[in-house]
Write a protein that holds these residues in place. Structure first.
Motif, mmCIF file in Angstrom:
data_model
loop_
_atom_site.group_PDB
_atom_site.id
_atom_site.type_symbol
_atom_site.label_atom_id
_atom_site.label_comp_id
_atom_site.label_asym_id
_atom_site.label_seq_id
_atom_site.Cartn_x
_atom_site.Cartn_y
_atom_site.Cartn_z
ATOM 1 N N MET A 242 -5.757 1.789 1.334
ATOM 2 C CA MET A 242 -4.313 1.567 1.417
ATOM 3 C C MET A 242 -3.993 0.478 2.443
ATOM 4 O O MET A 242 -3.254 -0.472 2.158
ATOM 5 N N GLU A 243 -4.567 0.608 3.619
ATOM 6 C CA GLU A 243 -4.298 -0.340 4.688
ATOM 7 C C GLU A 243 -4.790 -1.740 4.324
ATOM 8 O O GLU A 243 -4.093 -2.735 4.539
ATOM 9 N N ASP A 244 -5.976 -1.814 3.724
ATOM 10 C CA ASP A 244 -6.539 -3.111 3.353
ATOM 11 C C ASP A 244 -5.679 -3.802 2.292
ATOM 12 O O ASP A 244 -5.400 -5.007 2.396
ATOM 13 N N ASP A 245 -5.242 -3.040 1.287
ATOM 14 C CA ASP A 245 -4.422 -3.629 0.216
ATOM 15 C C ASP A 245 -3.097 -4.154 0.750
ATOM 16 O O ASP A 245 -2.652 -5.249 0.393
ATOM 17 N N LEU A 246 -2.444 -3.373 1.592
ATOM 18 C CA LEU A 246 -1.154 -3.791 2.125
ATOM 19 C C LEU A 246 -1.296 -4.990 3.055
ATOM 20 O O LEU A 246 -0.440 -5.888 3.064
ATOM 21 N N LYS A 247 -2.371 -5.022 3.812
ATOM 22 C CA LYS A 247 -2.590 -6.174 4.694
ATOM 23 C C LYS A 247 -2.912 -7.432 3.893
ATOM 24 O O LYS A 247 -2.559 -8.540 4.302
ATOM 25 N N ARG A 248 -3.567 -7.274 2.753
ATOM 26 C CA ARG A 248 -3.827 -8.430 1.880
ATOM 27 C C ARG A 248 -2.512 -9.002 1.362
ATOM 28 O O ARG A 248 -2.348 -10.225 1.254
ATOM 29 N N ILE A 249 -1.569 -8.123 1.052
ATOM 30 C CA ILE A 249 -0.246 -8.588 0.613
ATOM 31 C C ILE A 249 0.432 -9.354 1.740
ATOM 32 O O ILE A 249 0.992 -10.440 1.536
ATOM 33 N N LEU A 250 0.378 -8.777 2.943
ATOM 34 C CA LEU A 250 1.077 -9.377 4.085
ATOM 35 C C LEU A 250 0.446 -10.689 4.538
ATOM 36 O O LEU A 250 1.122 -11.519 5.139
ATOM 37 N N THR A 251 -0.826 -10.877 4.238
ATOM 38 C CA THR A 251 -1.467 -12.150 4.573
ATOM 39 C C THR A 251 -0.813 -13.290 3.793
ATOM 40 O O THR A 251 -0.574 -14.370 4.321
ATOM 41 N N LYS A 252 -0.494 -13.015 2.516
ATOM 42 C CA LYS A 252 0.144 -14.028 1.679
ATOM 43 C C LYS A 252 1.661 -14.032 1.833
ATOM 44 O O LYS A 252 2.300 -15.073 1.718
ATOM 45 N N ALA A 253 2.238 -12.853 2.044
ATOM 46 C CA ALA A 253 3.705 -12.729 2.112
ATOM 47 C C ALA A 253 4.075 -11.874 3.322
ATOM 48 O O ALA A 253 4.324 -10.678 3.193
ATOM 49 N N PRO A 254 4.090 -12.478 4.522
ATOM 50 C CA PRO A 254 4.308 -11.694 5.750
ATOM 51 C C PRO A 254 5.660 -11.003 5.833
ATOM 52 O O PRO A 254 5.813 -10.078 6.625
ATOM 53 N N ASP A 255 6.641 -11.427 5.016
ATOM 54 C CA ASP A 255 7.962 -10.790 5.039
ATOM 55 C C ASP A 255 8.175 -9.816 3.883
ATOM 56 O O ASP A 255 9.301 -9.418 3.594
ATOM 57 N N ASN A 256 7.099 -9.420 3.227
ATOM 58 C CA ASN A 256 7.211 -8.469 2.125
ATOM 59 C C ASN A 256 7.602 -7.096 2.686
ATOM 60 O O ASN A 256 6.780 -6.380 3.259
ATOM 61 N N VAL A 257 8.881 -6.740 2.515
ATOM 62 C CA VAL A 257 9.387 -5.529 3.176
ATOM 63 C C VAL A 257 8.781 -4.255 2.601
ATOM 64 O O VAL A 257 8.623 -3.260 3.320
ATOM 65 N N GLU A 258 8.457 -4.272 1.307
ATOM 66 C CA GLU A 258 7.845 -3.070 0.714
ATOM 67 C C GLU A 258 6.492 -2.784 1.365
ATOM 68 O O GLU A 258 6.198 -1.634 1.721
ATOM 69 N N ALA A 259 5.684 -3.822 1.532
ATOM 70 C CA ALA A 259 4.375 -3.647 2.161
ATOM 71 C C ALA A 259 4.521 -3.288 3.640
ATOM 72 O O ALA A 259 3.810 -2.411 4.151
ATOM 73 N N LEU A 260 5.421 -3.954 4.344
ATOM 74 C CA LEU A 260 5.655 -3.647 5.758
ATOM 75 C C LEU A 260 6.079 -2.197 5.940
ATOM 76 O O LEU A 260 5.584 -1.483 6.818
#
Length: 583
Positions: free
Chosen positions: A450-468
């Motif tokens: 879970m943590e790895d997937d969400l951090k992969r999203i945030l690497t590309k889109a740091p303002d992705n509020v759903e992932a944050l």
């Protein structure tokens, strides 16, 4: 017959297609088709035309034609351009200019167009291409000169020409330069409202609201009755979220020009954006009374009734629209939504199945699947889902996510996880797939995934509020890494400070950190904005442990009255109320 009519030539689309043509040439079969040239005006002209082409020029034209058929456009260009220089025929020069522009050869385009204008100074197409080429190369003097020429030659069509040029160049990042050209042109032609109108659009694109407002006001001073300019002025107010100003502008315009229905329709849309549904409904009713065949306003009024929970009135309107072929599918879709609100799955699915075309077709199909799954009719839902890939190949991602959700709803989390893992091999950085797998991994206790997937999203889109939010909440709820969780949730709140689910997550984090008073503030605000069951369970728990047991009991009792089987509410009941009653 003129020799020029013996040859097929390359057909090229003017302006927009030329400006956005692919770097690689298309295949000859797709690119070449015959184009008839103008017939000679007389037999004598015909003879002169034929006699004027010597063998060398004829050979150049034949070579250019063959090269064009083979996709060798550089050879074709040289042939047509050289022939155009030797024969005073603007038709040849036009072909050379079109090919050069298609090839994005700026120098050759300028050479060909310059020759074309010398041969045919009044040709609007030549001047348009010259203007486009000058704008693309950011040659200010030439840009102004060519636009000035277009304005003098064709004042009636100048506005349309400006829109064509601006549209063709919009993606090139040339907006500030085009604005400068228009500024120079506005000084030369201070009475041209269309110039100021285009400037307003460009200023708006440059995010300069004040400048955009000033330019549109200048256009309206010159042409006060210009509905397009009045609409743009109101639209700019909407984009700035100044709905009050937009409403005032449109009401004034509607009063001043009562026969122009565009203002009333836009006014209704602005009222909806301002959540003034009653007033919007009144505007639509006025429009319908003026024109009983205004089906667009009838449909919009039906949506307003739905928003106001006047389902019966909405239903009447949508059923009337069933008789109009253009509105048949939309009406079926919303009749299905009404039955969905009534929890009547059978009727809702029946209406959704009648949506057979248009933009609502896919949404109707997936909503029907969702309703069947909610009704535990998973076999039927799966059968329907299998038919979607062939019908909607462009919706592959949505279909994959729906399939994963169906597995999850059946508690087949391992199956959903493996399915998404397989899809991620094909699309390793697809954010929605990563987010969906992260949520399933969270349910399965695979916090590392879970943590790895969400951090992969945030690497590309740091303002992705759903992932944050998801990462912050999971760290707060399932670990003691509260400081790290707070970093993610504070970031999410900066991006969307009033989002209920983020306020809930942050309130829950504050509770976990021992700050009950702060937790209550955030959770209550979240619940007021969005009274969902999970938020209710969080708020009730903090109320309970803060000594406000009666408030917690009432909150849970009210929520259970609407959702007696909700797992979050039942979790609170089992954790606190049963324990309390056993004492």
């Amino acid at each position: 017959m003129s020799i020029l009519r013996l040859f097929s030539v390359i057909s090229l689309v003017f302006l927009t297609a030329c400006a956005t043509a692919p770097e690689q040439a298309v295949t000859p079969k797709a690119a070449v088709k015959p184009i008839g040239l103008a017939k000679p005006q007389s037999k004598s002209e015909h003879k002169e035309d034929k006699a004027s082409i010597d063998p060398d020029v004829l050979f150049m034209l034949m070579t250019a034609e063959i090269a064009g058929q083979r996709g060798q456009y550089d050879v074709a260009l040289e042939g047509y351009l050289e022939a155009a220089k030797r024969v005073h025929d603007p038709r040849l020069t036009e072909r050379a200019a079109m090919i050069a522009m298609y090839m994005k050869d700026g120098n050759k385009t300028n050479e060909a167009v310059s020759l074309w204008l010398k041969q045919d100074p009044k040709n609007l197409s030549a001047r348009k291409i010259a203007a486009l080429s000058a704008l693309k190369s950011e040659d200010k003097q030439q840009s102004v000169e060519q636009l000035d020429g277009l304005l003098k030659q064709d004042p009636a069509g100048f506005e349309k020409t400006l829109f064509e040029l601006a549209g063709a160049l919009q993606k090139d990042g040339s907006v500030p330069f085009i604005y400068e050209v228009m500024e120079t042109l506005s000084v030369k032609h201070p009475d041209q409202a269309s110039v100021f109108f285009i400037q307003s659009l460009l200023a708006s694109d440059m995010k300069n609201k004040g400048l955009a407002d000033r330019k549109i006001e200048r256009a309206l001073k010159l042409q006060p009755d210009w509905d397009k300019a009045l609409m743009l002025q109101a639209q700019m107010a909407v984009y700035a979220e100044d709905f009050k100003r937009a409403e005032t502008l449109l009401r004034n315009a509607a009063l001043k020009y009562p026969d122009n229905q565009k203002f009333k329709k836009m006014l209704a849309q602005v009222l909806i954006k301002s959540a003034k549904y009653e007033e919007a409904g009144e505007v639509y009713e006025t429009l319908i009374s003026n024109d009983p065949k205004d089906y667009e306003s009838q449909f919009s009024l039906g949506l307003v009734h739905l928003q106001l929970d006047r389902d019966d009135k909405a239903e009447d309107i949508f059923k009337q629209l069933l008789g109009q072929a253009e509105w048949h599918n939309q009406a079926n879709f919303y009749l299905g939504k009404i039955e969905e609100k009534r929890d009547n799955t059978v009727n809702a699915v029946a209406w959704f199945d009648k949506v057979t075309d248009g933009p609502f077709q896919f949404e109707a199909a997936v909503t029907a699947i969702s309703l069947l799954a909610k009704d535990n009719q998973f076999d039927k839902a799966e059968q329907r889902l299998k038919t979607l890939p062939s019908k909607f190949p462009k919706q592959k991602l949505r279909i994959v996510l729906i399939q994963a959700e169906l597995y999850s709803q059946q508690k087949q989390h391992e199956k959903a996880f493996n399915y998404l893992t397989g899809e991620l091999r094909n699309y390793p950085d697809q954010e929605e797939l990563l987010y969906s797998r992260a949520l399933i991994a969270d349910r399965m206790g695979k916090l590392d995934v879970m943590e790895d997937d969400l951090k992969r999203i945030l690497t590309k889109a740091p303002d992705n509020v759903e992932a944050l939010n998801a990462l912050g909440y999971s760290l707060a709820d399932k670990t003691t890494r509260y400081a790290e969780a707070e970093t993610y949730l504070v970031h999410a709140l900066k991006v969307k400070p009033d989002e209920a689910v983020i306020l809930d997550s942050y309130g829950w984090l504050k509770y976990k950190m021992g700050n009950r008073q702060a937790a209550l503030g955030f959770l209550q605000k979240a619940y007021d904005k969005q009274p969902e069951n999970e938020i209710a369970a969080h708020l009730a728990e903090v109320l309970w442990v803060s000594g406000k047991k009666e408030e917690a009991q009432k909150l849970i009792a009210d929520a259970l009255g609407n959702s007696p089987d909700d797992p979050y509410l039942l979790g609170f009941k089992n954790k606190f109320l049963k324990l309390d009653s056993s004492k």
